[in-house]
Design a protein around this motif. Structure first.
Motif, short mmCIF file in Angstrom:
data_model
loop_
_atom_site.label_atom_id
_atom_site.label_comp_id
_atom_site.label_asym_id
_atom_site.label_seq_id
_atom_site.Cartn_x
_atom_site.Cartn_y
_atom_site.Cartn_z
N ALA A 269 0.79 -1.23 -0.09
CA ALA A 269 0.00 -0.27 -0.05
C ALA A 269 0.79 1.28 -0.10
CB ALA A 269 -0.89 -0.08 1.18
N ASP A 270 2.12 1.10 0.40
CA ASP A 270 2.95 2.46 0.32
C ASP A 270 4.47 1.88 0.40
OD1 ASP A 270 3.76 1.94 3.36
OD2 ASP A 270 1.76 2.28 3.86
N GLY A 271 5.21 2.73 0.50
CA GLY A 271 6.67 2.54 0.52
C GLY A 271 7.24 1.72 1.78
N GLN A 272 6.65 2.04 3.03
CA GLN A 272 7.20 1.51 4.05
C GLN A 272 6.75 0.12 4.21
OE1 GLN A 272 5.56 3.34 7.66
NE2 GLN A 272 7.17 2.44 8.83
N PRO B 116 0.83 7.52 0.41
CA PRO B 116 0.68 7.92 1.77
C PRO B 116 1.93 7.24 2.71
CG PRO B 116 -0.96 6.45 1.40
CD PRO B 116 -0.22 6.50 0.29
N VAL B 117 2.17 7.60 4.08
CA VAL B 117 3.20 7.01 4.82
C VAL B 117 4.61 7.24 4.37
CG1 VAL B 117 3.90 5.04 6.28
CG2 VAL B 117 1.30 5.24 5.46
N MET B 118 5.03 6.72 3.21
CA MET B 118 6.24 6.70 2.58
C MET B 118 6.23 6.80 1.14
SD MET B 118 9.70 4.27 2.61
CE MET B 118 10.33 4.63 4.49
N ASN B 119 6.57 7.97 0.69
CA ASN B 119 6.37 8.05 -0.69
C ASN B 119 7.37 7.36 -1.51
OD1 ASN B 119 8.78 9.87 -1.02
ND2 ASN B 119 7.45 11.81 -0.55
N GLY B 120 7.24 7.57 -2.75
CA GLY B 120 8.12 7.01 -3.91
C GLY B 120 9.58 7.45 -3.74
N TRP B 121 9.99 8.72 -3.25
CA TRP B 121 11.12 9.25 -3.14
C TRP B 121 11.98 8.61 -1.90
CZ3 TRP B 121 7.28 12.27 -5.29
CH2 TRP B 121 7.31 12.76 -6.52
N ALA B 122 11.00 8.50 -0.96
CA ALA B 122 11.70 7.97 0.25
C ALA B 122 11.90 6.70 0.12
CB ALA B 122 10.67 8.17 1.47
N PHE B 123 10.99 5.88 -0.35
CA PHE B 123 11.20 4.59 -0.56
C PHE B 123 12.67 4.24 -1.35
CE2 PHE B 123 11.26 1.02 -3.41
CZ PHE B 123 11.02 -0.22 -2.69
N VAL C 185 7.10 12.54 -15.42
CA VAL C 185 7.55 11.25 -14.92
C VAL C 185 8.89 10.74 -15.44
CG1 VAL C 185 6.25 10.04 -16.88
CG2 VAL C 185 6.45 8.67 -14.47
N ALA C 186 9.21 11.13 -16.56
CA ALA C 186 10.69 10.63 -17.38
C ALA C 186 11.62 11.25 -16.42
CB ALA C 186 10.63 11.11 -18.86
N ARG C 187 11.52 12.65 -16.33
CA ARG C 187 12.71 13.23 -15.49
C ARG C 187 12.57 12.79 -13.81
NH1 ARG C 187 14.14 19.42 -15.06
NH2 ARG C 187 15.75 19.19 -13.43
N ARG C 188 11.51 12.55 -13.46
CA ARG C 188 11.32 11.92 -12.01
C ARG C 188 12.26 10.60 -11.86
NH1 ARG C 188 9.75 16.65 -10.28
NH2 ARG C 188 7.80 17.35 -10.71
N ALA C 189 12.02 9.93 -12.89
CA ALA C 189 12.25 8.40 -13.13
C ALA C 189 13.74 8.48 -13.19
CB ALA C 189 11.76 7.63 -13.90
N ALA C 190 14.41 9.36 -14.22
CA ALA C 190 15.66 9.39 -14.17
C ALA C 190 16.53 9.81 -12.93
CB ALA C 190 16.03 10.48 -15.40
N ASP C 191 15.91 10.85 -12.31
CA ASP C 191 16.45 11.40 -10.99
C ASP C 191 16.59 10.42 -9.88
OD1 ASP C 191 16.67 14.03 -12.01
OD2 ASP C 191 14.95 14.77 -11.02
N LEU C 192 15.87 9.35 -9.98
CA LEU C 192 15.59 8.22 -8.99
C LEU C 192 16.57 7.24 -9.48
CD1 LEU C 192 11.76 8.07 -8.06
CD2 LEU C 192 13.72 8.78 -6.62
N GLY C 193 17.06 7.19 -10.59
CA GLY C 193 18.01 6.10 -11.20
C GLY C 193 17.12 4.94 -11.54
#
Length: 126
Positions: free
Chosen positions: A39-42, A64-71, A95-103
């Motif tokens: 349900a969430d990153g945590q 909620p709780v833990m978003n994709g960046w924190a995960f 989304v393309a830039r966000r995905a690239a920033d996250l590796g």
């Protein structure tokens, strides 16, 4: 079920996928993949640490709780989880830039192009 090992990473199941907060499970199961849901990153981190690693993680950024960046930060800090590829699935217009920033290994925007999603998943799962 075959597994593989990348460096010091835990063995990964060849057709197992962790879906974090998304309703893609039915499509993936229809294609023959074993799907776990979180349900969430945590919750996802807890599952990853307690079970065999999936071949890929489908990650929503806004949870909620833990978003994709924190995960993703936590995933990359854990040597046993860091090598599991991530595909970002998001309605974010960048989304393309966000995905690239996250590796991330790839991304799929919403509305979801299922052919693209399945092709990306297939590059990481046997």
């Amino acid at each position: 079920m075959r597994s593989r090992r990348f460096g010091g990473a835990i063995a990964q199941a060849s057709n197992s996928i962790l879906v974090v907060r998304d309703a893609l499970a039915t499509v993936l199961e229809t294609e023959g993949y074993s799907v776990a849901k979180a349900a969430d990153g945590q919750e996802a981190l807890g599952q990853l640490r307690a079970a065999s690693a999936p071949c890929v993680i489908l990650l929503d950024l806004y949870m909620p709780v833990m978003n994709g960046w924190a995960f993703r930060d936590e995933q990359l800090r854990d040597p046993k989880l860091a090598s599991i590829p991530v595909i970002v699935v998001s309605a974010d217009t960048m989304v393309a830039r966000r995905a690239a920033d996250l590796g991330a290994a790839g991304y799929v925007g919403k509305p979801i192009d299922f052919d693209r999603l399945l092709a990306l998943v297939a590059t990481h799962c046997a």
